[in-house]
Design a protein around this motif. Structure first.
Motif, PDB file in Angstrom:
ATOM      1  N   ASP A  31      -4.778  -0.675  12.854  1.00 47.65           N
ATOM      2  CA  ASP A  31      -4.833   0.326  11.980  1.00 47.65           C
ATOM      3  C   ASP A  31      -5.425   1.513  12.782  1.00 47.65           C
ATOM      4  OD1 ASP A  31      -4.009   0.356   8.441  1.00 47.65           O
ATOM      5  OD2 ASP A  31      -4.874   2.410   9.533  1.00 47.65           O
ATOM      6  N   TYR A  37      -4.660   9.642   3.582  1.00 47.17           N
ATOM      7  CA  TYR A  37      -5.853   9.582   2.405  1.00 47.17           C
ATOM      8  C   TYR A  37      -7.039   9.122   2.844  1.00 47.17           C
ATOM      9  CZ  TYR A  37      -4.186   4.671   1.699  1.00 47.17           C
ATOM     10  OH  TYR A  37      -4.158   3.067   1.906  1.00 47.17           O
ATOM     11  N   TYR A 149      11.278  11.554   5.550  1.00 45.59           N
ATOM     12  CA  TYR A 149      10.553  10.121   5.457  1.00 45.59           C
ATOM     13  C   TYR A 149      11.527   9.220   5.483  1.00 45.59           C
ATOM     14  CZ  TYR A 149       8.451   6.015   3.439  1.00 45.59           C
ATOM     15  OH  TYR A 149       8.044   4.788   3.055  1.00 45.59           O
TER      16      TYR A 149
HETATM   17  P1  NAD Z   1      -0.757   3.161   3.508  1.00 44.22           P
HETATM   18  O1  NAD Z   1      -0.735   4.218   4.005  1.00 44.22           O
HETATM   19  O2  NAD Z   1      -1.503   2.571   2.627  1.00 44.22           O
HETATM   20  O3  NAD Z   1      -0.652   2.030   4.652  1.00 44.22           O
HETATM   21  C1  NAD Z   1      -0.157   2.110   5.943  1.00 44.22           C
HETATM   22  C2  NAD Z   1      -1.166   1.884   7.052  1.00 44.22           C
HETATM   23  O4  NAD Z   1      -0.667   2.206   8.199  1.00 44.22           O
HETATM   24  C3  NAD Z   1      -2.371   3.077   6.704  1.00 44.22           C
HETATM   25  O5  NAD Z   1      -3.626   2.500   6.913  1.00 44.22           O
HETATM   26  C4  NAD Z   1      -2.302   3.860   8.248  1.00 44.22           C
HETATM   27  O6  NAD Z   1      -3.541   4.208   8.618  1.00 44.22           O
HETATM   28  C5  NAD Z   1      -1.684   2.902   9.187  1.00 44.22           C
HETATM   29  N1  NAD Z   1      -0.818   3.684  10.148  1.00 44.22           N
HETATM   30  C6  NAD Z   1       0.312   4.156  10.040  1.00 44.22           C
HETATM   31  N2  NAD Z   1       0.885   4.807  11.138  1.00 44.22           N
HETATM   32  C7  NAD Z   1       0.050   4.198  12.237  1.00 44.22           C
HETATM   33  C8  NAD Z   1       0.195   3.881  13.526  1.00 44.22           C
HETATM   34  N3  NAD Z   1       0.889   4.572  14.171  1.00 44.22           N
HETATM   35  N4  NAD Z   1      -0.757   2.798  14.235  1.00 44.22           N
HETATM   36  C9  NAD Z   1      -1.571   2.222  13.554  1.00 44.22           C
HETATM   37  N5  NAD Z   1      -1.701   2.369  12.192  1.00 44.22           N
HETATM   38  C10 NAD Z   1      -0.921   3.390  11.405  1.00 44.22           C
HETATM   39  O7  NAD Z   1       0.760   2.732   2.834  1.00 44.22           O
HETATM   40  P2  NAD Z   1       1.386   1.551   1.947  1.00 44.22           P
HETATM   41  O8  NAD Z   1       1.836   2.114   0.930  1.00 44.22           O
HETATM   42  O9  NAD Z   1       0.703   0.509   2.228  1.00 44.22           O
HETATM   43  O10 NAD Z   1       2.972   1.352   3.096  1.00 44.22           O
HETATM   44  C11 NAD Z   1       2.970   0.211   4.005  1.00 44.22           C
HETATM   45  C12 NAD Z   1       4.331   0.145   4.356  1.00 44.22           C
HETATM   46  O11 NAD Z   1       5.205   0.161   3.491  1.00 44.22           O
HETATM   47  C13 NAD Z   1       4.713   1.454   4.935  1.00 44.22           C
HETATM   48  O12 NAD Z   1       5.586   1.210   6.245  1.00 44.22           O
HETATM   49  C14 NAD Z   1       5.658   2.034   3.932  1.00 44.22           C
HETATM   50  O13 NAD Z   1       6.698   3.070   4.515  1.00 44.22           O
HETATM   51  C15 NAD Z   1       6.125   0.866   3.403  1.00 44.22           C
HETATM   52  N6  NAD Z   1       6.743   1.192   2.052  1.00 44.22           N
HETATM   53  C16 NAD Z   1       5.768   1.476   0.971  1.00 44.22           C
HETATM   54  C17 NAD Z   1       5.997   1.539  -0.139  1.00 44.22           C
HETATM   55  C18 NAD Z   1       5.270   1.802  -1.397  1.00 44.22           C
HETATM   56  O14 NAD Z   1       5.723   2.020  -2.559  1.00 44.22           O
HETATM   57  N7  NAD Z   1       3.942   1.753  -1.115  1.00 44.22           N
HETATM   58  C19 NAD Z   1       7.630   1.338  -0.571  1.00 44.22           C
HETATM   59  C20 NAD Z   1       8.313   1.271   0.373  1.00 44.22           C
HETATM   60  C21 NAD Z   1       8.229   1.223   1.795  1.00 44.22           C
END
Ligand code: NAD
Ligand code: UGA
Length: 316
Positions: A31, A37, A149
């Protein structure tokens, strides 16, 4: 089995790491602590399993890491790292969305191919559909994202499919529908509304509140990822919905019932990029993954409310 989880400090990633460790797997997490956030929230999520003997953590961006070394001995990749906000993906932020969501995915797919990874599970999104003509949304429907997005999530999904079609990499993409539960991201509706109920502050309601979402409890989402790694058809795409499609107005009522607090609603205009309705057709996931969500909205809200009361996540 040795697994790589990208986005391991995030909301869904942290739940998946816990589950994989509990199932007896060795987990490498990466990560980069993207600034979507507070870093302290991600650190507290990571702290839940940082000392586990089967867990290793790398703080870095996928875009700049030597991924060949990271993937040594890894059989399964769960790729969750991305910038996840729908409404914040306009304007200058798109450069970061492109890099974290698209370029990082291409680098990881390429490295997974080189490392001989057996399974690559990609966390896609209902946002690839946009304002679908027909509900529920079926995987065969035409994708027409409604936000920048959504465009990046669809581009990465296409990349996953291309690496399967051209090189035989065993990718599976899961389209998650609005995931909620303990440790939900602080920009998302349920976390904001429960926090406001706890703190006695107003909530912002975007639009008329009659938009619907197929809210999915995070443990169900994690279950779908575990099953996809075992049972998913190579190159396939699956919807993962929670079966709890409600309007945001109804969600607000449910949150008032669960918390016992009346919410003060500050009405705002509908936000650019937000779709009107989401509702997953989960026939394919039921057939291939034997997946069905088990947590209904009321129970999931109760669990997230207890977590908000106990920990208290700040709104950013
Ligand atoms: P989140 O922001 O809590 O978690 C994503 C993590 O990825 C973060 O901690 C961020 O620091 C890390 N990150 C981002 N880009 C990075 C990179 N290039 N290299 C290393 N680390 C990186 O978000 P989430 O809600 O847990 O979402 C996780 C995944 O699920 C995402 O791919 C999101 O698009 C997908 N998703 C989420 C939801 C939802 O409702 N939360 C719904 C559909 C899809
Ligand atoms: C969520 C995730 O944030 C995305 O990462 C994910 O890709 C997407 O689900 C998905 O399903 O693919 P969203 O549905 O916008 O996106 O989730 P919320 O932030 O929980 O918003 C739900 C609804 O509540 C939206 O209509 C939004 O406009 C509304 N909302 C949100 C408010 O009225 N007020 C708020 O303060 C926040």
């Amino acid at each position: 089995m040795r697994c790589l989880v990208t986005g391991a400090a995030g909301f869904i990633g942290s739940h998946l790491v816990e589950r994989l460790l509990a199932d007896g797997h060795a987990v490498v997490g990466i990560d980069g602590f993207v600034d979507n956030y507070d870093r302290s929230l991600k650190e507290s999520q990571l702290a839940l399993y940082a000392e586990h003997p089967q867990f290793e953590f790398v703080e870095d961006f996928i875009e700049r890491r030597d991924l060949g070394t990271l993937l040594e001995g890894v059989e399964r990749v769960f790729h969750l790292a991305a910038l996840p906000g729908v409404r914040s993906s306009w304007g200058d932020s798109f450069e970061d969305y492109s890099s974290h969501n698209v370029y990082a995915t291409q680098r990881l797919l390429e490295a997974a191919l080189g490392a001989g990874v057996a399974r690559f599970v990609y966390a896609s999104s209902s946002s690839v559909y946009g304002d679908a003509a027909d509900l529920p949304m079926s995987e065969d429907a035409r994708e027409r994202p409604h936000s920048p997005y959504g465009v990046t999530k669809l581009a990465a999904e296409h990349l996953a499919r291309l690496y399967h079609r051209n090189y035989g990499l065993a990718t599976v993409s899961l389209r998650f529908f609005t995931v909620y539960g303990p440790r939900q991201r602080p920009d998302m509706a349920i976390q904001r509304f429960l926090t406001a109920a706890r703190d006695g502050t107003p909530i912002m309601l975007f639009g008329d509140g009659e938009q619907t979402r197929d809210f999915t409890f995070v443990a169900d989402t994690v279950e779908s990822m575990v099953r996809a790694a075992e049972l998913g058809q190579e190159g396939a795409v699956y919807n993962v919905g929670g079966g709890s499609t409600v309007t945001v107005n109804r969600l607000i009522e449910a949150i008032e019932e669960v918390s016992g607090c009346r919410l003060e609603v500050d009405r705002q205009v509908a936000q650019r990029g937000d779709v009107r309705d989401t509702c997953a057709d989960t026939t394919r996931a039921r057939a291939d993954l034997d997946f069905a969500p088990t947590t209904q909205l009321r129970e999931g809200l109760e669990r997230q409310w207890q977590h908000v009361l106990a920990r208290g996540n700040p709104i950013r």
